[in-house]
Scaffold this motif. Structure first.
Motif, mmCIF file in Angstrom:
data_model
loop_
_atom_site.group_PDB
_atom_site.id
_atom_site.type_symbol
_atom_site.label_atom_id
_atom_site.label_comp_id
_atom_site.label_asym_id
_atom_site.label_seq_id
_atom_site.Cartn_x
_atom_site.Cartn_y
_atom_site.Cartn_z
ATOM 1 N N HIS A 52 0.820 -1.215 0.000
ATOM 2 C CA HIS A 52 0.000 0.000 0.000
ATOM 3 C C HIS A 52 0.854 1.265 0.000
ATOM 4 O O HIS A 52 0.549 2.237 -0.701
ATOM 5 C CB HIS A 52 -0.931 0.006 1.220
ATOM 6 C CG HIS A 52 -2.008 -1.037 1.132
ATOM 7 N ND1 HIS A 52 -2.719 -1.468 2.226
ATOM 8 C CD2 HIS A 52 -2.480 -1.739 0.077
ATOM 9 C CE1 HIS A 52 -3.594 -2.395 1.846
ATOM 10 N NE2 HIS A 52 -3.461 -2.573 0.546
ATOM 11 N N SER A 81 2.374 1.909 -3.360
ATOM 12 C CA SER A 81 1.446 2.338 -4.410
ATOM 13 C C SER A 81 0.729 3.645 -4.061
ATOM 14 O O SER A 81 0.036 4.208 -4.897
ATOM 15 C CB SER A 81 0.429 1.237 -4.704
ATOM 16 O OG SER A 81 -0.251 0.888 -3.532
ATOM 17 N N GLY A 82 0.906 4.119 -2.819
ATOM 18 C CA GLY A 82 0.412 5.458 -2.499
ATOM 19 C C GLY A 82 -0.964 5.523 -1.874
ATOM 20 O O GLY A 82 -1.623 6.569 -1.889
ATOM 21 N N LYS A 83 -1.409 4.440 -1.297
ATOM 22 C CA LYS A 83 -2.721 4.454 -0.650
ATOM 23 C C LYS A 83 -2.697 5.385 0.565
ATOM 24 O O LYS A 83 -1.706 5.450 1.292
ATOM 25 C CB LYS A 83 -3.078 3.033 -0.211
ATOM 26 C CG LYS A 83 -4.512 2.907 0.255
ATOM 27 C CD LYS A 83 -4.860 1.468 0.540
ATOM 28 C CE LYS A 83 -6.307 1.375 1.015
ATOM 29 N NZ LYS A 83 -6.687 0.013 1.344
#
Lengths: 249, 442
Positions: free
Chosen positions: A45, A48-50
């Motif tokens: 996460h 991926s930049g959540k």
């Protein structure tokens, strides 16, 4: 390609990753295994930049750029692809439309013209065959009513279309029966490329029987506690994680 | 001014036109009209005091006086173009211009023997006996003032009758066109399918940019084991007032699917009621896309009268700017209606802080062995979905636009008629230009 140094990540006040180091080079397939709660999904996460994760220390440099400073869509356009553990359903948008919108957003970022309709269709149909999927799949709403196996295959289909440099697979194998697993694995193997790296996060060793990793890491309590070759996965399967946690302690 | 004064204004204005209405020679109809006129004189148009109308103020209709339009034998090029744009290919079409049947624009050639699709004025001459058996059986004048008003003064409409076991090869389209400011189109329809018959009907409402009122009351009788799919596409002009009531009686083992699209009108109210006999099934779908100061009210009522019937309902509202929507859905299960299976949902997406929705799902259950579910959501877009699309290279604006479009498009996807699907989709695309979505990719 990706260099993670001393990465510390918290959710709220709770530290999850506690000084993680990881070096991934082009062409390599890395597997990260570990017990539940070790921080495996947090890692995917954060990369991926959540939203909802705070990086308290450390860095992740992707192709010379500060990955953690980029918006999620910029990471995707730069070639970081996350295959979701739980892909979301989007009723009302056909799968093929989403694929095209994604590809065009990426092409625009790379100063390429929009993909030609006929070329795109040919490309997609080609990849669909690769994943032993039905054409009908393309015209259905995104994942609505897809089985678990179909959802995961669809994630790999997206990767096949977007051709990322770094492919992060978050428990892509979980919940798959053996037939679906074989199809997903053969899709992944066909994507292996000297220019492309994989980070496979998995709870089970089974996927690694079909997609042989170059390097296996064990993540426990927010850190990589052991790194080895493909044989490490077998050892983990046989002995569990307990001995490593004890060793780390 | 009081509501009563306004009511009398309508009663008085319309009283004078009695002689022009169809069905003059029919005693039963004259009696029905007289009773309805009296009922309307007593009740007037609905008011906010009425529980079923508490969120929808129709006082504006009373402030104006929409008068009945004269039957126009000729239509100009502009109307012709509008009609042609809306008519679907491969249908039997019946066109009502300002509440009057247009022979010139309708296309009814080649109907199978025994199938009746005819304008109401003609039907009252040719089929008065069957009409008498249907009229006011699915809805009564006391339902509300619009129904009473309609019964008293309807100018025309459509009568459709499909005999037993007949499967209509093509859909029937009823196209309502309003062309003049200040007028009221007041139409009355009967649709009857005998046992094991099957048909698809498309009701399309379009109109000019001026203020007018379009009121349509439809009684539907779906016979045993018969199957009716009814699409309503409401695209009235932006200053229009629209009332549409669809009242359905479903016999044993019958199926009724309704798709209710509300795109147009300044103020629109749509009622769909159905009575389910043993093992009948209904599927009610609705989509309202509102913006500016539109007010769109959808009312549904599903009565489970007998065991084993099932009902499915999904209504969605997408509201922008100062638009306001109302959803009142009521499911009523009679004491003997055991094994009822009912599921009702209303989902709302508010795109602006000024948009508003009043939603009120109601379950009233008197049987003890039933499966009834209902749910309401009101909100913004799902953050997980936005992140998912971002991780697929889309910026947040594009992701939001796509998800908004998708929320609405889920209902359009349920349209099984290809050419109608494309038309409705076109309407949706017009309303979400920012989504940048092209029809050929959907």
């Amino acid at each position: 390609m990706l260099s993670i140094e001393n990465l510390h990540v918290s959710v709220g006040d709770k530290p999850i990753l506690k000084g993680l180091n990881l070096q991934i080079n082009a062409g390599e397939v890395h597997a990260i295994m570990g017990p539940n709660g070790a921080g495996k999904s947090t890692l995917s996460h954060v990369l991926s930049g959540k939203a909802g994760y705070t990086v308290t220390a450390g860095s992740a440099i992707y192709q010379g750029k500060d990955l953690l400073a980029m918006e999620p869509e910029m990471r995707a356009r730069e070639g970081v692809f996350l295959a979701f553990q739980y892909p979301v359903e989007i009723p009302g948008v056909s799968n093929i439309y989403l694929l095209k919108a994604a590809l065009n957003a990426m092409r625009k970022h790379n100063d390429l013209p929009e993909v030609d309709a006929m070329d795109f269709l040919a490309l997609v149909k080609d990849k669909v065959k690769l994943l032993e999927m039905d054409d009908k799949f393309l015209y259905r709403s995104v994942k609505e009513g897809f089985s678990g196996g179909e959802k995961k295959r669809n994630e790999i289909l997206q990767a096949a279309i977007l051709e990322p440099s770094l492919c992060i697979l978050d428990e892509t194998d979980s919940g798959l029966d053996i037939d679906a697993l074989k199809v997903v694995a053969s899709g992944l193997n066909s994507l292996r490329d000297p220019e492309r790296a994989f980070l496979m996060i998995t709870h089970y060793q089974r996927l690694l029987d079909y997609v042989t990793p170059d390097i296996v890491h064990v993540l426990a309590d927010g850190q990589i506690v052991k790194t080895g070759g493909a044989e490490l996965a077998l050892e983990l399967e046989a002995k569990g994680y307990q001995w490593l946690e004890e060793q780390a302690a | 001014m009081s509501a009563e004064l306004k009511t009398s204004q309508y009663s008085a204005a319309y009283a004078g036109m009695k002689e022009n209405l169809p069905g003059q020679s029919l005693a039963w109809l004259q009696a029905l009209r007289a009773n309805a006129a009296q009922q309307f004189a007593d009740s007037g148009f609905p008011s906010l005091r009425d529980e079923e109308w508490r969120y929808t103020n129709v006082a504006a209709i009373e402030k104006k006086l929409f008068v009945p339009a004269a039957d126009r034998t000729e239509v100009n090029a502009e109307i012709l173009a509008e009609v042609q744009a809306q008519l679907l290919d491969g249908v039997w079409a019946i066109v009502l211009v300002d509440g009057h049947f247009s022979t010139q624009l309708s296309r009814l050639e080649g109907l199978p023997d025994g199938v009746v699709v005819v304008d109401m004025a003609a039907a009252l001459e040719q089929h008065s006996d069957s009409l008498e058996a249907y009229f006011a059986q699915a809805v009564s004048d006391t339902e509300n003032g619009f129904v009473a008003f309609n019964n008293a003064w309807f100018s025309d409409g459509v009568f459709m009758h499909v005999p037993a076991n007949q499967v209509l090869a093509k859909p029937v389209q009823i196209l309502h066109v309003a062309t003049q400011a200040g007028f009221m189109a007041n139409t009355r329809h009967i649709m009857a399918l005998e046992s094991s018959a099957q048909a698809t009907v498309v009701e399309t409402f379009v109109g000019c940019h001026d203020s007018y009122c379009s009121a349509s009351v439809t009684e539907v009788f779906v016979g045993q084991n018969a199957n009716l799919t009814l699409y309503k596409v409401q695209m009235e002009g932006e200053k229009a007032y629209h009332f549409g009531g669809t009242y359905v009686k479903q016999a044993r083992d019958s199926h009724f699917q309704h798709h209710n699209f509300a795109f147009g009108a300044l103020l629109a109210r749509s009622d769909v009621h159905t009575d389910l006999e043993m093992a009948a099934e209904c599927d009610l779908n609705g989509l309202c896309v509102g913006s500016k100061r539109q007010h769109i009210d959808n009312h549904t009522r599903i009565n489970h009268l007998q065991p084993y019937a099932s009902s499915r309902e999904l209504y969605k509202n997408v509201l922008d700017q100062r638009a306001r929507a109302v959803f009142q859905g009521r499911v009523w299960v009679a004491e003997q209606a055991q094994k009822t299976d009912s599921d009702m949902h209303n989902r709302n997406l508010l795109l602006s802080a000024d948009a508003e929705v009043d939603t009120k799902p109601q379950l009233e259950i008197y049987a003890d062995d039933v499966k009834c579910a209902h749910g309401v959501t009101v909100g913004q877009l799902d953050e997980k979905s936005i992140f998912y699309l971002q991780s697929r290279c889309m910026d947040t604006d594009s992701a939001r636009n796509m998800l908004t479009f998708a929320f609405a498009n889920e209902m359009v996807d349920k349209v099984k008629l290809k050419n109608l699907h494309d038309k409705v989709l076109q309407q949706l695309l017009l309303r979400f230009p920012q989504a940048g979505i092209q029809q050929d990719w959907l």
